[in-house]
Design an enzyme around this catalytic site. Structure first.
Site, short mmCIF file in Angstrom:
data_model
loop_
_atom_site.label_atom_id
_atom_site.label_comp_id
_atom_site.label_asym_id
_atom_site.label_seq_id
_atom_site.Cartn_x
_atom_site.Cartn_y
_atom_site.Cartn_z
N ALA A 47 0.83 -1.22 0.00
CA ALA A 47 0.00 0.00 0.00
C ALA A 47 0.86 1.26 0.00
O ALA A 47 1.77 1.39 0.81
CB ALA A 47 -0.92 0.01 1.21
N ALA A 96 10.16 2.37 -1.40
CA ALA A 96 10.09 3.19 -2.62
C ALA A 96 11.17 4.27 -2.62
O ALA A 96 11.81 4.52 -3.66
CB ALA A 96 8.70 3.82 -2.74
N GLY A 146 6.47 1.21 5.69
CA GLY A 146 7.38 0.26 5.03
C GLY A 146 7.45 0.49 3.53
O GLY A 146 8.54 0.48 2.93
N CYS A 147 6.30 0.69 2.91
CA CYS A 147 6.27 0.89 1.46
C CYS A 147 6.94 2.20 1.07
O CYS A 147 7.59 2.29 0.02
CB CYS A 147 4.83 0.82 0.96
SG CYS A 147 4.09 -0.81 1.21
N THR A 148 6.79 3.23 1.90
CA THR A 148 7.46 4.50 1.65
C THR A 148 8.97 4.33 1.72
O THR A 148 9.70 4.80 0.84
CB THR A 148 6.97 5.57 2.64
OG1 THR A 148 5.56 5.75 2.47
CG2 THR A 148 7.69 6.90 2.44
#
Length: 157
Positions: free
Chosen positions: A43, A53, A48-50
């Site tokens: 998401a 990325a 974590g995804c930030t």
């Protein structure tokens, strides 16, 4: 709930065409003859995804110099990934797979453990596609933090 089929190095990368953050179609076929890192994340705008990325964005000059393109895919809508891209200054395509068809074809959607429970969801995964369209690496259940540095070491970048 069943486990998603897992891809292996040597498998042909499943083709896809998905909308990017600006709703423009992007296909894996657009990258034929190039090395591509395709990663799946749960998401946009989550911690974590930030981190993952941003690590890919920070590593992009070295990855590009070594001939690697990067594509991120999540089930988020194009508007959400556009906001994520703009807020974080991300410099590679983020694609939207709300139907989860591509996630499933790559084995990046299915049963996973979340806080000790078995749930259906996005399995954080990273793949390296060679110039011939075959996988040279297939990594499932990767950690958001430190993953890009580990991948760079494995690729010698």
């Amino acid at each position: 709930m069943s486990a998603a089929p897992r891809l292996q190095p040597g498998d042909v990368a499943p083709d896809f065409t998905l909308p990017d953050a600006d709703n423009k179609p992007v296909s894996l076929a657009d990258y034929r003859g190039q090395k591509v890192i395709v990663y799946f994340y749960p998401a946009a705008s989550t911690p974590g995804c930030t981190k993952e990325a941003c690590d890919f964005t920070e590593s992009q000059p070295e990855l590009s110099s070594a001939g690697y393109a990067v594509i991120g895919i999540s089930p988020d809508a194009p508007a959400k990934i556009a906001k994520f891209r703009d807020e974080q200054g991300l410099t590679f395509p983020l694609l939207s797979d709300p139907s989860r068809e591509v996630l499933t074809a790559w084995g990046a959607y299915g049963e996973k453990q979340l806080y000790g429970k078995t749930v259906q969801g996005v399995i954080r995964s990273t793949f390296v596609v060679g110039e011939d369209g075959k996988l040279t690496s297939a990594q499932y259940n990767v950690k958001a933090t430190g993953h890009v540095a580990k991948l760079r070491r494995e690729l010698g970048v």
